[in-house]
Design a protein around this motif. Sequence first.
Motif, PDB file in Angstrom:
ATOM      1  N   ALA A   2       0.857  -1.024   0.128  1.00  8.92           N
ATOM      2  CA  ALA A   2       0.064  -0.270   0.242  1.00  8.92           C
ATOM      3  C   ALA A   2       1.031   1.448  -0.085  1.00  8.92           C
ATOM      4  O   ALA A   2       1.969   1.153   0.740  1.00  8.92           O
ATOM      5  N   VAL A   3       0.543   2.211  -0.656  1.00  8.72           N
ATOM      6  CA  VAL A   3       1.039   3.431  -0.668  1.00  8.72           C
ATOM      7  C   VAL A   3       0.316   4.536  -0.060  1.00  8.72           C
ATOM      8  O   VAL A   3      -1.070   4.621  -0.148  1.00  8.72           O
ATOM      9  N   GLN A  24      -4.248   9.719   2.485  1.00 11.13           N
ATOM     10  CA  GLN A  24      -4.876   8.780   1.470  1.00 11.13           C
ATOM     11  C   GLN A  24      -4.046   7.348   1.247  1.00 11.13           C
ATOM     12  O   GLN A  24      -3.153   7.651   1.132  1.00 11.13           O
ATOM     13  N   VAL A  25      -4.844   6.465   1.323  1.00  6.35           N
ATOM     14  CA  VAL A  25      -4.210   5.042   0.884  1.00  6.35           C
ATOM     15  C   VAL A  25      -4.628   4.606  -0.380  1.00  6.35           C
ATOM     16  O   VAL A  25      -5.691   4.675  -0.703  1.00  6.35           O
ATOM     17  N   ASP A  26      -3.671   4.010  -1.047  1.00  2.00           N
ATOM     18  CA  ASP A  26      -4.253   3.497  -2.422  1.00  2.00           C
ATOM     19  C   ASP A  26      -4.768   2.390  -2.513  1.00  2.00           C
ATOM     20  O   ASP A  26      -5.378   1.785  -3.603  1.00  2.00           O
ATOM     21  N   SER A  27      -4.905   1.627  -1.364  1.00  2.00           N
ATOM     22  CA  SER A  27      -5.479   0.291  -1.150  1.00  2.00           C
ATOM     23  C   SER A  27      -6.515   0.206  -0.071  1.00  2.00           C
ATOM     24  O   SER A  27      -6.295   1.091   0.844  1.00  2.00           O
ATOM     25  N   GLN A  28      -7.481  -0.630   0.005  1.00  2.00           N
ATOM     26  CA  GLN A  28      -8.428  -0.556   1.049  1.00  2.00           C
ATOM     27  C   GLN A  28      -7.714  -1.426   2.236  1.00  2.00           C
ATOM     28  O   GLN A  28      -7.272  -2.501   2.124  1.00  2.00           O
ATOM     29  N   VAL A  29      -7.565  -0.615   3.211  1.00  3.97           N
ATOM     30  CA  VAL A  29      -7.107  -1.113   4.404  1.00  3.97           C
ATOM     31  C   VAL A  29      -7.955  -1.319   5.658  1.00  3.97           C
ATOM     32  O   VAL A  29      -8.997  -0.597   5.978  1.00  3.97           O
ATOM     33  N   THR A  30      -7.758  -2.288   6.357  1.00  2.00           N
ATOM     34  CA  THR A  30      -8.775  -2.825   7.203  1.00  2.00           C
ATOM     35  C   THR A  30      -8.466  -1.664   8.522  1.00  2.00           C
ATOM     36  O   THR A  30      -9.359  -1.288   9.153  1.00  2.00           O
ATOM     37  N   MET A  31      -7.353  -1.386   8.898  1.00  2.00           N
ATOM     38  CA  MET A  31      -6.989  -0.533   9.921  1.00  2.00           C
ATOM     39  C   MET A  31      -6.289   0.524   9.528  1.00  2.00           C
ATOM     40  O   MET A  31      -5.322   0.559   8.738  1.00  2.00           O
ATOM     41  N   CYS A  93       0.608   8.706   9.353  1.00  2.00           N
ATOM     42  CA  CYS A  93      -0.449   7.767   9.079  1.00  2.00           C
ATOM     43  C   CYS A  93      -0.068   6.539   8.685  1.00  2.00           C
ATOM     44  O   CYS A  93       0.997   6.249   8.196  1.00  2.00           O
ATOM     45  N   SER A  94      -0.725   5.538   9.198  1.00  2.00           N
ATOM     46  CA  SER A  94      -0.384   4.164   8.771  1.00  2.00           C
ATOM     47  C   SER A  94      -1.550   3.448   8.532  1.00  2.00           C
ATOM     48  O   SER A  94      -2.702   3.900   9.141  1.00  2.00           O
ATOM     49  N   GLY A  95      -1.370   2.244   7.718  1.00  2.00           N
ATOM     50  CA  GLY A  95      -2.630   1.509   7.501  1.00  2.00           C
ATOM     51  C   GLY A  95      -2.034   0.108   7.667  1.00  2.00           C
ATOM     52  O   GLY A  95      -0.983  -0.294   7.131  1.00  2.00           O
ATOM     53  N   ARG A  96      -3.160  -0.924   7.831  1.00  4.03           N
ATOM     54  CA  ARG A  96      -2.705  -2.301   7.881  1.00  4.03           C
ATOM     55  C   ARG A  96      -3.593  -3.021   6.490  1.00  4.03           C
ATOM     56  O   ARG A  96      -4.986  -2.892   6.697  1.00  4.03           O
ATOM     57  N   LEU A  97      -3.104  -3.832   5.682  1.00  5.31           N
ATOM     58  CA  LEU A  97      -3.845  -4.509   4.646  1.00  5.31           C
ATOM     59  C   LEU A  97      -4.478  -5.851   5.430  1.00  5.31           C
ATOM     60  O   LEU A  97      -3.886  -6.274   6.104  1.00  5.31           O
ATOM     61  N   THR A 100      -2.429  -9.399   6.097  1.00  2.20           N
ATOM     62  CA  THR A 100      -1.106  -9.396   6.187  1.00  2.20           C
ATOM     63  C   THR A 100      -0.797  -8.853   7.511  1.00  2.20           C
ATOM     64  O   THR A 100      -1.825  -8.147   8.300  1.00  2.20           O
ATOM     65  N   GLY A 101       0.461  -9.091   8.134  1.00  7.70           N
ATOM     66  CA  GLY A 101       0.949  -8.628   9.108  1.00  7.70           C
ATOM     67  C   GLY A 101       1.473  -7.070   9.048  1.00  7.70           C
ATOM     68  O   GLY A 101       1.949  -6.511   9.991  1.00  7.70           O
ATOM     69  N   GLU A 102       1.520  -6.601   7.929  1.00 10.17           N
ATOM     70  CA  GLU A 102       2.448  -5.456   7.512  1.00 10.17           C
ATOM     71  C   GLU A 102       1.584  -4.158   8.279  1.00 10.17           C
ATOM     72  O   GLU A 102       0.540  -3.915   7.652  1.00 10.17           O
ATOM     73  N   LEU A 103       2.363  -3.082   8.554  1.00  8.36           N
ATOM     74  CA  LEU A 103       1.763  -1.948   8.756  1.00  8.36           C
ATOM     75  C   LEU A 103       2.545  -1.023   7.539  1.00  8.36           C
ATOM     76  O   LEU A 103       3.731  -1.016   7.544  1.00  8.36           O
ATOM     77  N   PHE A 104       1.892  -0.230   6.696  1.00 11.39           N
ATOM     78  CA  PHE A 104       2.483   0.558   6.060  1.00 11.39           C
ATOM     79  C   PHE A 104       2.405   2.172   6.449  1.00 11.39           C
ATOM     80  O   PHE A 104       1.219   2.537   7.161  1.00 11.39           O
ATOM     81  N   PHE A 105       3.286   3.037   6.377  1.00  8.53           N
ATOM     82  CA  PHE A 105       3.295   4.094   6.921  1.00  8.53           C
ATOM     83  C   PHE A 105       3.520   5.272   5.556  1.00  8.53           C
ATOM     84  O   PHE A 105       4.232   4.993   4.580  1.00  8.53           O
ATOM     85  N   GLY A 106       2.969   6.385   5.894  1.00 10.07           N
ATOM     86  CA  GLY A 106       3.297   7.674   5.200  1.00 10.07           C
ATOM     87  C   GLY A 106       4.484   8.161   5.426  1.00 10.07           C
ATOM     88  O   GLY A 106       5.237   7.745   6.414  1.00 10.07           O
ATOM     89  N   GLU A 107       4.926   9.106   4.900  1.00  8.92           N
ATOM     90  CA  GLU A 107       6.099  10.006   4.910  1.00  8.92           C
ATOM     91  C   GLU A 107       6.087  10.857   6.305  1.00  8.92           C
ATOM     92  O   GLU A 107       7.042  11.072   6.560  1.00  8.92           O
TER      93      GLU A 107
END
Lengths: 114, 108
Positions: A2-3, A24-31, A93-97, A100-107
């Motif tokens: 996710a971006v 804004q996330v480019d994928s639907q994240v659950t959290m 901001c961060s989101g979890r797909l 997956t166990g990953e958290l993605f973060f913004g800059e």
Amino acid sequence: SAVISQKPSRDICQRGTSLTIQCQVDSQVTMMFWYRQQPGQSLTLIATANQGSEATYESGFVIDKFPISRPNLTFSTLTVSNMSPEDSSIYLCSGRLAGTGELFFGEGSRLTVL
Amino acid sequence: DAKTTQPNSMESNEEEPVHLPCNHSTISGTDYIHWYRQLPSQGPEYVIHGLTSNVNNRMASLAIAEDRKSSTLILHRATLRDAAVYYCILNSGYALNFGKGTSLLVTP
């Protein structure tokens, strides 16, 4: 993957004003989550942004100071209200797909309060 | 979340392996071991995570002790780009609570 895009990337604000940060996330994240990183420090969790309902805040953070919205699965805002110099930080901001166990973060959004 | 203990800083030479330790003696059975890193002026990025077995991916390897009370992140060949703060985090829920991490310095 996710971006995650945040706006603004940085801002300088006057004491007593409020600023809203968009995520804004480019994928639907659950959290989705909001973190604060004060200068030279690690990340501190502010709250979990819940879709369509009130955010869940961590100890030491309150809705009046950090109102959060999440109207859909891909967008959230964090407002820093009635700012003081102590609010000068990077807000992330961060989101979890799902699945997956990953958290993605913004800059991050670097906020300086004068 | 259970607490983790990491050295404040470590130093490595470029192109040599790096072993970053993490102690988590109070880990529970449902805690996953996550590693993230934060490059200067960037948000954290995921490195690897595991539960019981050792894990490998394109970035690193994760070695987990048999009793799960400690783990080691292994960077097989450090590059200058690997200079970052590395966070070891235990998680059985949704959010991650970051400790202070290990600041890795890589020298040419």
